[in-house]
Write a protein that holds these residues in place. Structure first.
Motif, mmCIF file in Angstrom:
data_model
loop_
_atom_site.group_PDB
_atom_site.id
_atom_site.type_symbol
_atom_site.label_atom_id
_atom_site.label_comp_id
_atom_site.label_asym_id
_atom_site.label_seq_id
_atom_site.Cartn_x
_atom_site.Cartn_y
_atom_site.Cartn_z
ATOM 1 N N CYS A 112 -9.849 3.484 -8.401
ATOM 2 C CA CYS A 112 -9.670 3.287 -6.926
ATOM 3 C C CYS A 112 -9.598 4.902 -6.344
ATOM 4 O O CYS A 112 -9.733 5.090 -5.091
ATOM 5 C CB CYS A 112 -8.543 2.376 -6.627
ATOM 6 N N THR A 113 -9.199 6.047 -6.993
ATOM 7 C CA THR A 113 -9.138 7.272 -6.321
ATOM 8 C C THR A 113 -10.461 8.041 -6.340
ATOM 9 O O THR A 113 -10.681 8.941 -5.913
ATOM 10 C CB THR A 113 -7.993 8.110 -7.171
ATOM 11 N N LEU A 248 -3.801 8.051 8.970
ATOM 12 C CA LEU A 248 -3.540 8.003 7.767
ATOM 13 C C LEU A 248 -4.477 6.852 7.237
ATOM 14 O O LEU A 248 -4.544 5.623 7.700
ATOM 15 C CB LEU A 248 -2.149 7.522 7.276
ATOM 16 N N VAL A 249 -5.413 7.355 6.285
ATOM 17 C CA VAL A 249 -6.299 6.212 5.482
ATOM 18 C C VAL A 249 -6.183 6.110 4.136
ATOM 19 O O VAL A 249 -6.750 6.822 3.530
ATOM 20 C CB VAL A 249 -7.853 6.599 5.976
ATOM 21 N N PRO A 250 -5.178 5.043 3.907
ATOM 22 C CA PRO A 250 -4.900 5.002 2.278
ATOM 23 C C PRO A 250 -5.872 4.181 2.010
ATOM 24 O O PRO A 250 -6.508 3.044 2.619
ATOM 25 C CB PRO A 250 -3.678 4.319 2.473
ATOM 26 N N HIS A 251 -5.922 4.032 0.584
ATOM 27 C CA HIS A 251 -6.761 2.995 -0.358
ATOM 28 C C HIS A 251 -6.256 1.684 -0.016
ATOM 29 O O HIS A 251 -4.812 1.512 0.149
ATOM 30 C CB HIS A 251 -6.574 3.268 -1.719
ATOM 31 N N GLN A 252 -6.853 0.735 0.218
ATOM 32 C CA GLN A 252 -6.434 -0.563 0.844
ATOM 33 C C GLN A 252 -6.339 -1.407 -0.311
ATOM 34 O O GLN A 252 -7.290 -2.168 -0.797
ATOM 35 C CB GLN A 252 -7.528 -1.093 1.639
ATOM 36 N N ALA A 253 -5.168 -1.499 -0.980
ATOM 37 C CA ALA A 253 -4.927 -2.243 -1.952
ATOM 38 C C ALA A 253 -4.043 -3.429 -1.801
ATOM 39 O O ALA A 253 -4.133 -4.553 -2.368
ATOM 40 C CB ALA A 253 -4.180 -1.543 -3.328
ATOM 41 N N ASN A 254 -2.954 -3.157 -1.038
ATOM 42 C CA ASN A 254 -2.082 -4.298 -0.497
ATOM 43 C C ASN A 254 -1.323 -3.822 0.803
ATOM 44 O O ASN A 254 -0.906 -2.666 0.795
ATOM 45 C CB ASN A 254 -0.909 -4.240 -1.619
ATOM 46 N N THR A 255 -1.067 -4.706 1.675
ATOM 47 C CA THR A 255 -0.622 -4.161 2.838
ATOM 48 C C THR A 255 0.851 -3.829 2.946
ATOM 49 O O THR A 255 1.206 -2.991 3.593
ATOM 50 C CB THR A 255 -0.991 -5.459 4.162
ATOM 51 N N ARG A 256 1.639 -4.364 1.835
ATOM 52 C CA ARG A 256 2.852 -3.885 1.776
ATOM 53 C C ARG A 256 3.115 -2.502 1.109
ATOM 54 O O ARG A 256 3.816 -1.715 1.312
ATOM 55 C CB ARG A 256 3.741 -5.045 0.609
ATOM 56 N N ILE A 257 2.018 -2.053 0.180
ATOM 57 C CA ILE A 257 1.913 -0.735 -0.086
ATOM 58 C C ILE A 257 2.062 0.204 0.926
ATOM 59 O O ILE A 257 2.570 1.265 1.122
ATOM 60 C CB ILE A 257 0.927 -0.413 -1.329
ATOM 61 N N HIS A 301 -12.321 10.386 16.712
ATOM 62 C CA HIS A 301 -13.024 11.552 17.622
ATOM 63 C C HIS A 301 -12.910 12.942 17.229
ATOM 64 O O HIS A 301 -12.092 13.244 16.161
ATOM 65 C CB HIS A 301 -12.189 11.451 19.143
ATOM 66 N N ALA A 302 -13.686 13.690 17.674
ATOM 67 C CA ALA A 302 -13.873 15.007 17.160
ATOM 68 C C ALA A 302 -12.587 15.674 17.246
ATOM 69 O O ALA A 302 -11.646 15.815 18.036
ATOM 70 C CB ALA A 302 -14.705 15.944 17.815
ATOM 71 N N GLY A 303 -12.211 16.433 16.082
ATOM 72 C CA GLY A 303 -10.818 17.127 16.132
ATOM 73 C C GLY A 303 -9.685 16.259 15.615
ATOM 74 O O GLY A 303 -8.456 16.882 15.102
ATOM 75 N N ASP A 304 -9.885 14.882 15.159
ATOM 76 C CA ASP A 304 -8.949 13.992 14.680
ATOM 77 C C ASP A 304 -8.556 14.631 13.223
ATOM 78 O O ASP A 304 -9.665 14.797 12.385
ATOM 79 C CB ASP A 304 -9.394 12.563 14.729
ATOM 80 N N VAL A 305 -7.609 14.550 12.830
ATOM 81 C CA VAL A 305 -7.042 14.832 11.396
ATOM 82 C C VAL A 305 -6.764 13.855 10.551
ATOM 83 O O VAL A 305 -6.071 12.790 10.937
ATOM 84 C CB VAL A 305 -5.863 15.961 11.464
ATOM 85 N N LEU A 306 -7.694 13.546 9.819
ATOM 86 C CA LEU A 306 -7.445 12.351 8.650
ATOM 87 C C LEU A 306 -6.905 12.605 7.246
ATOM 88 O O LEU A 306 -7.176 13.857 6.930
ATOM 89 C CB LEU A 306 -8.853 11.900 8.261
ATOM 90 N N ALA A 307 -5.772 11.863 7.137
ATOM 91 C CA ALA A 307 -5.221 11.888 5.654
ATOM 92 C C ALA A 307 -5.820 10.687 5.065
ATOM 93 O O ALA A 307 -5.429 9.543 4.994
ATOM 94 C CB ALA A 307 -3.652 12.009 5.771
ATOM 95 N N LEU A 308 -7.015 11.137 4.081
ATOM 96 C CA LEU A 308 -7.393 9.832 3.130
ATOM 97 C C LEU A 308 -6.616 10.116 1.891
ATOM 98 O O LEU A 308 -6.665 11.345 1.395
ATOM 99 C CB LEU A 308 -8.887 10.430 2.785
ATOM 100 N N VAL A 309 -6.105 8.917 1.343
ATOM 101 C CA VAL A 309 -5.420 8.962 0.192
ATOM 102 C C VAL A 309 -5.651 7.632 -0.512
ATOM 103 O O VAL A 309 -5.797 6.622 -0.193
ATOM 104 C CB VAL A 309 -3.692 8.730 0.626
ATOM 105 N N GLY A 310 -5.695 8.077 -2.015
ATOM 106 C CA GLY A 310 -6.010 7.168 -2.934
ATOM 107 C C GLY A 310 -5.347 7.117 -4.142
ATOM 108 O O GLY A 310 -4.577 8.038 -4.277
#
Ligand code: UT7
Length: 328
Positions: A112-113, A248-257, A301-310
Motif C-alpha cells: 500500500c506504500t 494531509l492525504v493519507p493511505h485510506q485504510a481505516n477512518t480510525r487510523i 489550488h496552485a500552491g497548496d502543500v500536500l502531505a501524501l503518506v502511505g
C-alpha cells in the motif's frame, strides 16, 4: 537540477459496487460494525474480464488527457501494484501496450506504500535528468486475492486505480520524499503462495495461502505509530512543518487510523482528505483516488502543500511533500 512537478491526477473505478449489505450475506458481519470500525460503506469490484492492467491503463490515459500530454511524450512508466496481472511480464508493460506507450516500464512492489515509493522513483528520474515526463500509476484488484469467508479482510479491500503525470519543471513540485521499510514485520500482512517460496500447488490452495492474510490490529498499531513519524521526517527534509500542510492525504485504510494520525500530528480534520466510504482500501490506488476527489471537488489550488503518506505490507512506509502546480 530540474524539479519534479505534478501536472495532473486522474483515477478509474470499476462499475460494480459491493455494499456492506452484500457482505452481510457472505460473512458474520454487519453494516454497523463495518462503518463504525472502518468508515467503509461500499467498495468497487473489477468486472470478470477486467484485470489490474486494464484499470491502470484507464487511469493512466485519463491522467494524460487531463495533462494534455501525448503518449509519445512519456519516457517512463511506473506501475505500483500488489496484484499484478501475472508474475511477469510486468503489469506496466501490459498497461503500456493498452495506452500506446513505448517507453521503459516497470512494476513497483511496496504494497500500500507503493504509490509513495513510485513518486520517489519518478522524482529521482526527473531530478537526475534521465526522464522528463513520467507516468506514475497505482492500480490494484485486491478483491481477486481475498478470502470472502474471512471477515477480517473481505470487508476492507476494493479495486481501483489512480495516476499522476509528473514532469521536469523550473518550479518546485515534489519538495521531499522519505521512505522506510522493516522486513521484521513481513508476516503481519502477506500473500504467501504463487511465488518462488511457495509455488502454486494443491497444498497451497488447501491452506488458503493464495489469499491475503492480515493481523489487522498489529498493522493498525504500526500505522498510527509510524505515519506521524514519517510525515514529520519528510516535512523536515522539505524545510516545512505541519502548519504548512494544506492537505494531509493519507493511505485510506481505516477512518480510525486516519483520525488518530491527524490528531497525533495536530492537523485539523478539515485539512485531512477522507476517501474511504465509497471505495474501501484500494491499496496503491488509494492516495491518487483521494487526491483526484480533492481535484474534481475543486479543492486543489496552485500552491497548496500536500502531505501524501502511505504504509503497508513489508512493512513499508513513506511520505511525499508536494506543492500542487497542476491545473486547478
Ligand atoms: O492497507 C494497509 C493494511 N491494512 C490496514 O491498515 C488494516 C489495519 N487494521 C484495521 O483496519 C483493523 O484492525 C480491522 C478493521 C481489520 C479490524 O478492526 P479491529 O477494531 O482491529 O478489530 P479486531 O480485529 O481487534 O477485532 C475486534 C472484534 C473481534 O471480536 P471479539 O474477539 O472481540 O469478540 C473480532 O472477531 O471484532 C470482531 N470482528 C468483526 N466483527 C464483525 C473482526 N472483524 C469483524 C467483522 N464484523 N468484519
Amino acid at each position: 537540477m530540474p524539479h519534479a512537478a505534478i501536472l495532473a491526477v486522474a483515477s478509474y473505478l470499476p462499475e460494480r459496487r459491493l455494499t456492506n449489505a452484500d457482505l452481510e450475506r457472505l460473512v458474520d458481519t454487519s453494516d454497523e460494525w463495518i462503518v463504525s470500525r472502518t468508515g467503509i460503506c461500499e467498495r468497487h469490484v473489477a468486472a470478470p474480464d477486467e484485470s489490474t492492467s486494464d484499470l491502470a491503463a484507464k487511469a493512466g490515459a485519463a491522467a494524460l488527457a487531463r495533462a494534455g500530454v501525448a503518449p509519445a511524450e512519456v519516457d517512463l512508466l511506473i506501475v505500483a501494484t500488489s496484484s499484478p496481472d501475472m508474475l511477469f511480464p510486468a503489469t506496466a508493460c501490459l498497461a503500456a501496450r493498452k495506452m500506446g506507450l513505448s517507453c521503459p516500464a516497470f512494476d513497483l512492489s511496496a504494497a500500500c506504500t507503493g504509490f509513495i515509493y513510485a513518486i520517489g522513483q519518478a522524482t529521482s528520474a526527473i531530478e537526475s535528468g534521465r526522464s522528463r515526463t513520467v507516468l506514475v500509476i497505482g492500480a490494484d484488484v485486491l478483491t481477486r486475492l481475498i478470502d470472502f469467508t474471512d471477515r477480517g479482510t473481505c470487508i476492507l479491500f476494493g479495486d481501483g486505480a489512480g495516476a499522476l503525470v509528473m514532469r521536469a519543471s523550473e518550479k518546485p513540485g515534489v519538495l521531499g520524499v522519505h521512505l522506510g521499510a522493516d522486513g521484521s514485520g513481513a508476516d503481519l500482512l502477506s500473500l504467501r503462495a504463487g511465488g518462488s517460496a511457495r509455488p502454486c500447488s494443491v497444498e497451497a490452495l488447501r491452506d488458503g495461502d493464495n489469499f491475503i492474510k492480515m493481523n489487522g490490529s498489529e498493522v493498525f498499531k504500526f500505522a498510527v505509530r509510524q505515519i506521524p513519524i514519517v510525515t514529520r521526517q519528510a516535512l523536515q527534509e522539505s524545510g516545512l512543518t505541519v502548519d504548512d500542510v494544506t492537505w494531509l492525504v493519507p493511505h485510506q485504510a481505516n477512518t480510525r487510523i486516519t483520525a488518530t494520525v491527524a490528531e497525533r500530528l495536530g492537523i485539523p480534520a478539515a485539512r485531512v482528505v477522507e476517501r474511504i466510504a465509497d471505495v474501501g482500501n484500494t491499496s496503491t490506488a488509494s492516495i491518487p483516488l483521494a487526491l483526484d476527489a480533492l481535484y474534481t471537488g475543486g479543492n486543489l489550488h496552485a500552491g497548496d502543500v500536500l502531505a501524501l503518506v502511505g504504509f503497508g505490507a513489508g512493512l513499508t512506509w513513506g511520505a511525499a511533500i508536494v506543492t500542487w502546480t497542476g491545473e486547478e
